[in-house]
Scaffold this motif. Structure first.
Motif, PDB file in Angstrom:
ATOM      1  N   SER A 142     -24.873 -25.141 -59.292  1.00  0.00           N
ATOM      2  CA  SER A 142     -25.976 -26.294 -58.759  1.00  0.00           C
ATOM      3  C   SER A 142     -25.173 -26.413 -57.693  1.00  0.00           C
ATOM      4  N   VAL A 145     -25.288 -23.301 -55.311  1.00  0.00           N
ATOM      5  CA  VAL A 145     -26.699 -22.734 -54.908  1.00  0.00           C
ATOM      6  C   VAL A 145     -27.380 -23.312 -53.880  1.00  0.00           C
ATOM      7  N   CYS A 146     -26.925 -25.148 -53.596  1.00  0.00           N
ATOM      8  CA  CYS A 146     -27.410 -26.554 -52.918  1.00  0.00           C
ATOM      9  C   CYS A 146     -26.808 -25.769 -51.662  1.00  0.00           C
ATOM     10  N   VAL A 149     -27.987 -22.505 -50.164  1.00  0.00           N
ATOM     11  CA  VAL A 149     -29.821 -23.150 -49.534  1.00  0.00           C
ATOM     12  C   VAL A 149     -29.429 -23.886 -47.939  1.00  0.00           C
ATOM     13  N   PRO A 162     -32.894 -28.695 -49.576  1.00  0.00           N
ATOM     14  CA  PRO A 162     -31.220 -28.979 -50.532  1.00  0.00           C
ATOM     15  C   PRO A 162     -31.882 -30.843 -51.243  1.00  0.00           C
ATOM     16  N   TYR A 164     -34.995 -30.986 -52.923  1.00  0.00           N
ATOM     17  CA  TYR A 164     -34.652 -29.746 -54.893  1.00  0.00           C
ATOM     18  C   TYR A 164     -33.618 -29.961 -54.654  1.00  0.00           C
ATOM     19  N   TYR A 165     -33.385 -28.911 -54.514  1.00  0.00           N
ATOM     20  CA  TYR A 165     -31.742 -28.623 -55.167  1.00  0.00           C
ATOM     21  C   TYR A 165     -31.087 -29.645 -55.582  1.00  0.00           C
ATOM     22  N   PRO A 169     -30.570 -30.154 -60.018  1.00  0.00           N
ATOM     23  CA  PRO A 169     -30.177 -29.900 -61.073  1.00  0.00           C
ATOM     24  C   PRO A 169     -29.719 -31.106 -61.530  1.00  0.00           C
ATOM     25  N   THR A 249     -33.433 -18.149 -54.325  1.00  0.00           N
ATOM     26  CA  THR A 249     -33.415 -18.930 -54.576  1.00  0.00           C
ATOM     27  C   THR A 249     -34.313 -18.565 -55.650  1.00  0.00           C
ATOM     28  N   ASP A 253     -33.132 -19.650 -59.956  1.00  0.00           N
ATOM     29  CA  ASP A 253     -33.524 -20.349 -60.441  1.00  0.00           C
ATOM     30  C   ASP A 253     -33.651 -19.735 -62.471  1.00  0.00           C
ATOM     31  N   SER A 256     -31.054 -20.144 -63.631  1.00  0.00           N
ATOM     32  CA  SER A 256     -30.464 -21.560 -64.140  1.00  0.00           C
ATOM     33  C   SER A 256     -31.317 -21.769 -65.002  1.00  0.00           C
TER      34      SER A 256
END
Length: 348
Positions: A142, A145-146, A149, A162, A164-165, A169, A249, A253, A256
Motif C-alpha cells: 500500500s 502504491v501511494c 501514485v 494519494p 485516497y490511497y 488502505p 491504479t 486495486d 489488494s
C-alpha cells in the motif's frame, strides 16, 4: 475487552504487562481509528452517542469523504461530453463505483471494527496475528502504491489521489488487523485444549471456547459481509476498467481486493477447523473418562460443539474456500463477457 490475561488465571491475576497485540490495539483506540469507549469494568463498548465517536468521524470519515466527493465532481466535470446520453451516464455511474465504495469504507469499516472489539471481549489479546507476514506485505504494498501514485499524478490530483490511497488502505489494514488478531488468539485458545489433562479444567475451557466462537461469529459478521461485497464490487469495477481504459491504479486495486478476500476466507476457514478439532478433543476425553457424570457432560458438550456451523457474513452466506472459488469464477465469467462485448463493438 481484556487486553491481556495469562492462561488459567483468575480475574484477580490479570497480567499488568501488556502484549504487543494489546499495545497495538490501544494505539488504534487512542488515535480514534477504533472508536470504542473503555468502561469501568475494563471492557470496551461501541457508543454511537459519545465524543470519541464524533471526533473519530471528523478525523477519519469527514475529511477523506470531502476529498473523495471533490474528486468525483472533478471526474464528472472534466469528462462530460457535449451531448451526454444515457449510455454515458450509465458508464459514469459505473466508473464512480470505486469512489462510492471508498465512501462506504470511510464510514462503515470503523463501526465494523468497533463492533468486533465489543463482541469479542471473551478472547484475550495474547499474541499478534499468525499471518503477520501477509499483513506486513499488504502494508508495504500500500505504501509503494501511494508513492507511485504521487509520482505519476499531475496537477491537483498529485495531492487528492494519494489521500485516497492513504486513508482507504489504512482503514482496510486496521480492520484486517483486528479480524486477524482475534481469530489468531481464538485458534490458540482452541489448540490449548489439547494440552489440558484435568477433565474438569477441560470442561471449563471448552465452554469458554464455545462462547468465544459464538462471539466471534457475531462480531465478524458485519466485517466479513462488508469486505466480501465491496471487494467483489471493486474487482468488477476494475474488470470494466481493464476492458475499456487500462490504468495501473486499477491493477493495484485488483491485487489488494483479491488479497482481502483470500485473507478473510483463510482466517474464517481456520477458525472453523480449529473449533472442530477442539471438539474432537472432547470426544476423545469422553471415551477415556471413567467418571460417568463427567463422561455424560463431555458428550453433551461435544454434541453442542458439533452443531456449530462455519462463519457467515451476517447469515447471508458462509465464508469458505468453496465460496471464494465461486466468487472468483463469477468474476472471471463477467470479465469474459465484457471482453466479448468490447470485441463486438470494435467490429461494428
Amino acid at each position: 475487552m481484556k487486553v491481556s490475561q495469562e492462561n488459567n488465571a483468575s480475574p484477580a491475576e490479570i497480567s499488568v504487562k501488556e502484549t504487543h497485540a494489546g499495545k497495538m490495539f490501544k494505539f488504534m483506540a487512542n488515535i480514534l481509528l477504533v472508536p470504542v469507549s473503555l468502561l469501568n469494568n475494563g471492557k470496551y463498548k461501541l457508543k454511537i452517542k459519545s465524543w470519541r465517536f464524533f471526533c473519530s468521524c471528523l478525523l477519519w470519515c469527514v475529511l477523506p469523504s470531502v476529498n473523495e466527493a471533490y474528486m468525483m465532481y472533478q471526474d464528472y466535470e472534466n469528462g462530460i461530453p457535449s451531448k451526454a446520453d444515457f449510455k454515458y451516464f450509465s458508464k459514469l455511474a459505473f466508473i464512480q463505483l470505486g469512489s462510492i465504495t471508498a465512501l462506504l469504507n470511510y464510514w462503515i469499516l470503523k463501526v465494523c471494527g468497533a463492533y468486533l472489539v465489543e463482541q469479542c471481549g471473551s478472547i484475550p489479546l495474547l499474541e499478534l496475528p499468525s499471518r503477520k507476514l501477509q499483513l506486513t506485505l499488504f502494508l508495504v504494498y500500500s505504501i509503494g502504491v501511494c508513492i507511485v501514485v504521487i509520482y505519476i499524478m499531475e496537477g491537483l490530483n498529485k495531492f487528492l489521489v494519494p489521500v485516497y490511497y492513504f486513508f482507504v488502505p489504512l482503514k482496510l489494514l486496521s480492520n484486517l488487523f483486528l479480524m486477524n488478531v482475534f481469530t489468531s488468539n481464538f485458534v490458540k485458545k482452541c489448540k490449548n485444549l489439547s494440552l489440558l489433562t484435568d477433565t474438569k479444567t477441560l470442561l471449563k475451557e471448552s465452554e469458554s471456547v464455545s462462547n468465544a466462537y459464538v462471539d466471534l461469529k457475531r462480531g465478524l459478521g458485519p466485517s466479513l459481509l462488508f469486505h466480501y461485497t465491496t471487494s467483489l464490487l471493486m474487482i468488477m469495477n476494475c474488470s470494466y476498467a481493464f476492458v475499456n481504459d487500462f490504468a495501473i491504479t486499477k491493477v493495484a486495486d485488483t491485487i489488494s481486493n483479491v488479497f482481502i478476500i483470500w485473507n478473510i476466507t483463510s482466517i474464517s476457514q481456520e477458525c472453523f477447523e480449529e473449533q472442530q478439532n477442539a471438539n474432537d478433543v472432547l470426544r476423545i476425553a469422553a471415551n477415556e473418562c471413567l467418571d460417568p457424570d463427567l463422561k455424560e457432560e463431555l458428550k453433551w458438550r461435544w454434541s453442542v460443539g458439533k452443531q456449530e456451523s462455519e462463519l457467515t457474513a451476517l447469515g447471508f452466506f458462509t465464508i469458505s474456500k468453496s465460496s471464494m472459488i465461486s466468487a472468483f469464477s463469477t468474476m472471471l465469467g463477467y470479465l469474459i463477457v465484457l471482453i466479448q462485448f468490447k470485441m463486438a463493438d470494435e467490429d461494428n
